[in-house]
Scaffold this motif. Sequence first.
Motif, PDB file in Angstrom:
ATOM      1  N   LYS A 113       6.894   7.513  -6.642  1.00 12.81           N
ATOM      2  CA  LYS A 113       6.664   8.648  -5.745  1.00 12.81           C
ATOM      3  C   LYS A 113       7.536   9.846  -6.133  1.00 12.81           C
ATOM      4  O   LYS A 113       7.094  10.996  -6.077  1.00 12.81           O
ATOM      5  CB  LYS A 113       6.913   8.227  -4.293  1.00 12.81           C
ATOM      6  N   LYS A 114       8.759   9.576  -6.539  1.00 10.71           N
ATOM      7  CA  LYS A 114       9.651  10.651  -6.971  1.00 10.71           C
ATOM      8  C   LYS A 114       9.114  11.337  -8.221  1.00 10.71           C
ATOM      9  O   LYS A 114       9.176  12.573  -8.355  1.00 10.71           O
ATOM     10  CB  LYS A 114      11.048  10.082  -7.235  1.00 10.71           C
ATOM     11  N   ASN A 115       8.555  10.553  -9.144  1.00 15.46           N
ATOM     12  CA  ASN A 115       8.093  11.109 -10.407  1.00 15.46           C
ATOM     13  C   ASN A 115       6.754  11.825 -10.318  1.00 15.46           C
ATOM     14  O   ASN A 115       6.454  12.670 -11.169  1.00 15.46           O
ATOM     15  CB  ASN A 115       8.040  10.012 -11.477  1.00 15.46           C
ATOM     16  N   VAL A 116       5.934  11.499  -9.326  1.00 16.94           N
ATOM     17  CA  VAL A 116       4.648  12.190  -9.184  1.00 16.94           C
ATOM     18  C   VAL A 116       4.737  13.353  -8.202  1.00 16.94           C
ATOM     19  O   VAL A 116       3.805  14.143  -8.091  1.00 16.94           O
ATOM     20  CB  VAL A 116       3.517  11.229  -8.746  1.00 16.94           C
ATOM     21  N   ASN A 117       5.837  13.454  -7.482  1.00 18.21           N
ATOM     22  CA  ASN A 117       5.987  14.495  -6.464  1.00 18.21           C
ATOM     23  C   ASN A 117       5.824  15.893  -7.083  1.00 18.21           C
ATOM     24  O   ASN A 117       6.478  16.232  -8.066  1.00 18.21           O
ATOM     25  CB  ASN A 117       7.365  14.390  -5.799  1.00 18.21           C
ATOM     26  N   GLY A 118       4.937  16.664  -6.496  1.00 19.19           N
ATOM     27  CA  GLY A 118       4.705  18.024  -6.973  1.00 19.19           C
ATOM     28  C   GLY A 118       3.771  18.141  -8.148  1.00 19.19           C
ATOM     29  O   GLY A 118       3.483  19.265  -8.598  1.00 19.19           O
ATOM     30  N   LYS A 119       3.288  17.019  -8.673  1.00 22.47           N
ATOM     31  CA  LYS A 119       2.377  17.045  -9.817  1.00 22.47           C
ATOM     32  C   LYS A 119       0.925  16.845  -9.361  1.00 22.47           C
ATOM     33  O   LYS A 119       0.691  16.197  -8.334  1.00 22.47           O
ATOM     34  CB  LYS A 119       2.737  15.933 -10.823  1.00 22.47           C
ATOM     35  N   PRO A 120      -0.039  17.391 -10.085  1.00 21.19           N
ATOM     36  CA  PRO A 120      -1.455  17.109  -9.765  1.00 21.19           C
ATOM     37  C   PRO A 120      -1.716  15.617  -9.896  1.00 21.19           C
ATOM     38  O   PRO A 120      -1.100  14.947 -10.726  1.00 21.19           O
ATOM     39  CB  PRO A 120      -2.223  17.901 -10.820  1.00 21.19           C
ATOM     40  N   SER A 164       0.850  -1.183   0.000  1.00 20.64           N
ATOM     41  CA  SER A 164       0.000   0.000   0.000  1.00 20.64           C
ATOM     42  C   SER A 164       0.890   1.238   0.000  1.00 20.64           C
ATOM     43  O   SER A 164       1.885   1.296   0.732  1.00 20.64           O
ATOM     44  CB  SER A 164      -0.915   0.002   1.228  1.00 20.64           C
ATOM     45  N   VAL A 165       0.535   2.202  -0.844  1.00 20.23           N
ATOM     46  CA  VAL A 165       1.366   3.401  -1.004  1.00 20.23           C
ATOM     47  C   VAL A 165       0.492   4.642  -0.867  1.00 20.23           C
ATOM     48  O   VAL A 165      -0.486   4.806  -1.620  1.00 20.23           O
ATOM     49  CB  VAL A 165       2.066   3.414  -2.380  1.00 20.23           C
ATOM     50  N   ASP A 166       0.830   5.519   0.053  1.00 19.10           N
ATOM     51  CA  ASP A 166       0.096   6.770   0.231  1.00 19.10           C
ATOM     52  C   ASP A 166       0.511   7.777  -0.832  1.00 19.10           C
ATOM     53  O   ASP A 166       1.662   7.829  -1.266  1.00 19.10           O
ATOM     54  CB  ASP A 166       0.372   7.361   1.622  1.00 19.10           C
ATOM     55  N   GLY A 167      -0.464   8.613  -1.234  1.00 16.94           N
ATOM     56  CA  GLY A 167      -0.167   9.747  -2.105  1.00 16.94           C
ATOM     57  C   GLY A 167      -0.020   9.425  -3.571  1.00 16.94           C
ATOM     58  O   GLY A 167       0.418  10.277  -4.343  1.00 16.94           O
ATOM     59  N   VAL A 168      -0.387   8.213  -3.977  1.00 12.90           N
ATOM     60  CA  VAL A 168      -0.267   7.784  -5.375  1.00 12.90           C
ATOM     61  C   VAL A 168      -1.575   7.116  -5.773  1.00 12.90           C
ATOM     62  O   VAL A 168      -2.196   6.425  -4.967  1.00 12.90           O
ATOM     63  CB  VAL A 168       0.913   6.803  -5.561  1.00 12.90           C
ATOM     64  N   THR A 169      -2.003   7.311  -7.020  1.00 14.54           N
ATOM     65  CA  THR A 169      -3.202   6.651  -7.518  1.00 14.54           C
ATOM     66  C   THR A 169      -2.845   5.387  -8.295  1.00 14.54           C
ATOM     67  O   THR A 169      -1.698   5.201  -8.717  1.00 14.54           O
ATOM     68  CB  THR A 169      -4.017   7.574  -8.439  1.00 14.54           C
ATOM     69  N   ALA A 170      -3.842   4.539  -8.509  1.00 10.13           N
ATOM     70  CA  ALA A 170      -3.625   3.306  -9.270  1.00 10.13           C
ATOM     71  C   ALA A 170      -3.183   3.611 -10.697  1.00 10.13           C
ATOM     72  O   ALA A 170      -2.291   2.957 -11.240  1.00 10.13           O
ATOM     73  CB  ALA A 170      -4.910   2.479  -9.286  1.00 10.13           C
ATOM     74  N   ARG A 192      -2.813  14.771  -2.931  1.00 10.10           N
ATOM     75  CA  ARG A 192      -2.107  13.513  -2.664  1.00 10.10           C
ATOM     76  C   ARG A 192      -2.367  13.008  -1.248  1.00 10.10           C
ATOM     77  O   ARG A 192      -2.282  11.803  -0.998  1.00 10.10           O
ATOM     78  CB  ARG A 192      -0.610  13.684  -2.918  1.00 10.10           C
ATOM     79  N   ASP A 193      -2.675  13.902  -0.332  1.00  6.43           N
ATOM     80  CA  ASP A 193      -2.993  13.482   1.035  1.00  6.43           C
ATOM     81  C   ASP A 193      -4.306  12.721   1.111  1.00  6.43           C
ATOM     82  O   ASP A 193      -4.576  12.040   2.102  1.00  6.43           O
ATOM     83  CB  ASP A 193      -3.060  14.699   1.967  1.00  6.43           C
TER      84      ASP A 193
END
Length: 201
Positions: A191-198, A24-30, A147-148
């Motif tokens: 997580k690194k690649n989605v950081n800061g993105k909508p 399970s990963v917080d802050g990321v969508t499927a 993301r929260d």
Amino acid sequence: MRMYTRQIEDEGGLPVDPLKATHSVDGVTALEFMHYFYDARYKMLWDHTLEAMSVVEHISPDSVVLHQKHKTVWPAAPRESLFVSHIRRVDEHKRDGAHDLYIVCNTDVKREDVPLSSSSAVRVGLTVSMICETIVKDPHVDRKLTRDDVKCNIIYVSQVHPGGWVPVAALRHVYKKEYPKFLRTFTEFVKKNVNGKPISI
């Protein structure tokens, strides 16, 4: 992360242990998790077992054939994989409380136009699937999601046939070590690649 496996050998005594891992990963969508897993442009960036990778054929927007050369682990022969990969949204199978459900399925194929790259190389067999669902933590939120607000539940299943002789104990040791490492490394890459993105949902 939880990992489950069962020790199974084929008729020749080669290990073909099926594996299942949940994560399970917080802050990321499927959709985001699956995008980076499926899209061939990113594979060499997160899969450190690869020496080379090429796209053999784009069958359709959601299906592709990939040829991969894997880094050699002495004393085993070089391994190559050739497989079709397919991505699909399957909301009709989602659980109560899930926003969406995506699956990527990879299965080995045989093609005369993609021979082994050397006489010593061995073609591995594989069946790999990743299933991801997005959970919106508060389904009653009436603002734009951040993301929260989201997390991604992952189920990863894999069964690999090594294709030729391998030291059984050593291979099982590699399985036990590398599968969790792969999921953690890939998760950090996403997580690194989605950081800061909508969020994409």
